[in-house]
Design a protein around this motif. Sequence first.
Motif, PDB file in Angstrom:
ATOM      1  N   LEU A   1       0.808  -1.213   0.000  1.00 45.79           N
ATOM      2  CA  LEU A   1       0.000   0.000   0.000  1.00 45.79           C
ATOM      3  C   LEU A   1       0.844   1.268   0.000  1.00 45.79           C
ATOM      4  O   LEU A   1       0.310   2.370   0.153  1.00 45.79           O
TER       5      LEU A   1
ATOM      6  N   LEU B   1      -0.052   4.351  -2.433  1.00 48.93           N
ATOM      7  CA  LEU B   1      -1.317   5.063  -2.372  1.00 48.93           C
ATOM      8  C   LEU B   1      -1.077   6.563  -2.254  1.00 48.93           C
ATOM      9  O   LEU B   1      -0.127   7.006  -1.615  1.00 48.93           O
TER      10      LEU B   1
ATOM     11  N   GLY C   1      -2.214   4.116   3.934  1.00 47.47           N
ATOM     12  CA  GLY C   1      -2.626   2.772   4.313  1.00 47.47           C
ATOM     13  C   GLY C   1      -1.801   2.307   5.484  1.00 47.47           C
ATOM     14  O   GLY C   1      -0.570   2.372   5.449  1.00 47.47           O
TER      15      GLY C   1
ATOM     16  N   LEU D   1      -7.370   2.773   5.991  1.00 50.79           N
ATOM     17  CA  LEU D   1      -7.183   3.667   4.852  1.00 50.79           C
ATOM     18  C   LEU D   1      -7.654   5.069   5.211  1.00 50.79           C
ATOM     19  O   LEU D   1      -8.732   5.244   5.795  1.00 50.79           O
TER      20      LEU D   1
ATOM     21  N   ASP E   1      -6.571   5.774  -5.833  1.00 49.06           N
ATOM     22  CA  ASP E   1      -6.476   4.729  -4.809  1.00 49.06           C
ATOM     23  C   ASP E   1      -7.650   3.763  -4.925  1.00 49.06           C
ATOM     24  O   ASP E   1      -7.480   2.541  -4.810  1.00 49.06           O
TER      25      ASP E   1
ATOM     26  N   LEU F   1      -7.557  -0.280  -5.312  1.00 46.46           N
ATOM     27  CA  LEU F   1      -8.167  -1.158  -4.321  1.00 46.46           C
ATOM     28  C   LEU F   1      -9.213  -2.070  -4.963  1.00 46.46           C
ATOM     29  O   LEU F   1      -9.303  -3.261  -4.631  1.00 46.46           O
TER      30      LEU F   1
ATOM     31  N   HIS G   1      -7.432  -4.878  -7.263  1.00 41.28           N
ATOM     32  CA  HIS G   1      -6.430  -5.803  -6.730  1.00 41.28           C
ATOM     33  C   HIS G   1      -7.077  -7.143  -6.370  1.00 41.28           C
ATOM     34  O   HIS G   1      -8.054  -7.205  -5.603  1.00 41.28           O
TER      35      HIS G   1
ATOM     36  N   PHE H   1      -1.210  -7.830   3.886  1.00 43.25           N
ATOM     37  CA  PHE H   1      -0.826  -6.437   3.710  1.00 43.25           C
ATOM     38  C   PHE H   1       0.610  -6.236   4.181  1.00 43.25           C
ATOM     39  O   PHE H   1       0.985  -6.680   5.270  1.00 43.25           O
TER      40      PHE H   1
END
Length: 373
Positions: free
Chosen positions: A130, A133, A137, A149, A156, A160, A163, A202
């Motif tokens: 992230l 962005l 994130g 977020l 962005d 998102l 993905h 993440f």
Amino acid sequence: MSIAIIDAREWQNIFDLRTGGKRTDNLPNIQMVKSVLEKHPYPGDLDPRGNKWVTDTALDLVNRYEPNLVFLTYAQQYYRFRFECPDEAVRQALIDEVFAEVERFSKESGFVPVVVGTGDLVEVKEYIDLSNLEGIGITSHWLTRYAGLYDVSPADWRFLESHAGIEKVVSKKNFIELFSGEPVVADQLPDYLAIAHEEYCFRSTLLRQPLMMSANNYSIPIAGPINGVKSIVDISGRVDEILRDKKVAMIFVEGVGLRDFRLPYAVCSNGKGWYAYENGETQYLTISTGRHQVFAYPPGNRSLSEYDENKEYPFSGYFTAIPSGTIGERFGGKSVAVGNRSMFMHTVTGTDIAIECFARNLSNQGCLGVIHR
């Protein structure tokens, strides 16, 4: 006032847990805890002796303090799974070993065990980065499925939504509505919560990246005399009932769920709706207090970055107070906690005395003993 004792093998020092200031107290319980710490140096998060250390230390503390409630966490296999991803034969052997330690403590102490598996782990298929962005994130080093977020831009949103690893994005309003009735400070929540598909992680820090992560554990196993337990919020109330006439050991086996739990078990829910607890402090707090605690330390909370050297409870990680309503705090008799999950034992159990590893990012800095009462 709570007292903290740090044992770094070469030395021991006593501190005020809240302020971090040094103290010179030498009351009987302090002498006792210092002796236990000196006798049982922590071998390290990835050391094969880690779970044996939990049992040995707990049995010693039980013999000296004579509690009726014990809270244990066995996490050595969790560290091995998460950061080494061993092959299946080694993984099964590690699970056998931790349940052997659970049995050893139960047999030698005589306590009634209530054993909770915190959930299965799965291999990480792909990291979700992230860092590019336009907004912000945020996730944590230990929690990998959820990301907060902030200031999300149109670009962005396109990222998102496209993905493959992102299951859904939930607004702050919908997050609060899911746990309606639970106390929440809305300003502590992210604008949106991103939720990853199973096996997608993440990317959170430049520290050690996990090779395994929590599965989507919407249910976890629990063993013991726990009739009527349907959810993790029911566990501590049932333990309160058993404690009326028996000694109880609440035992957490980290990184083990329905797939590999070695005891006859019942299934209980591990969350609410689309939200499943990962192996972390909110799962422990929910079990200990009997209330959903997802908002106590919500995923993606960027206020954690504002802490500085003046933060209270400097030995307690990001905790700024000792949570109330925990099972040890409620219990009127003697209670202790021992575990190799750093910070959790003295913060989320509420026991009179807690002994835990004092480790950060797998770096062994000794042991921490805390005396609350």
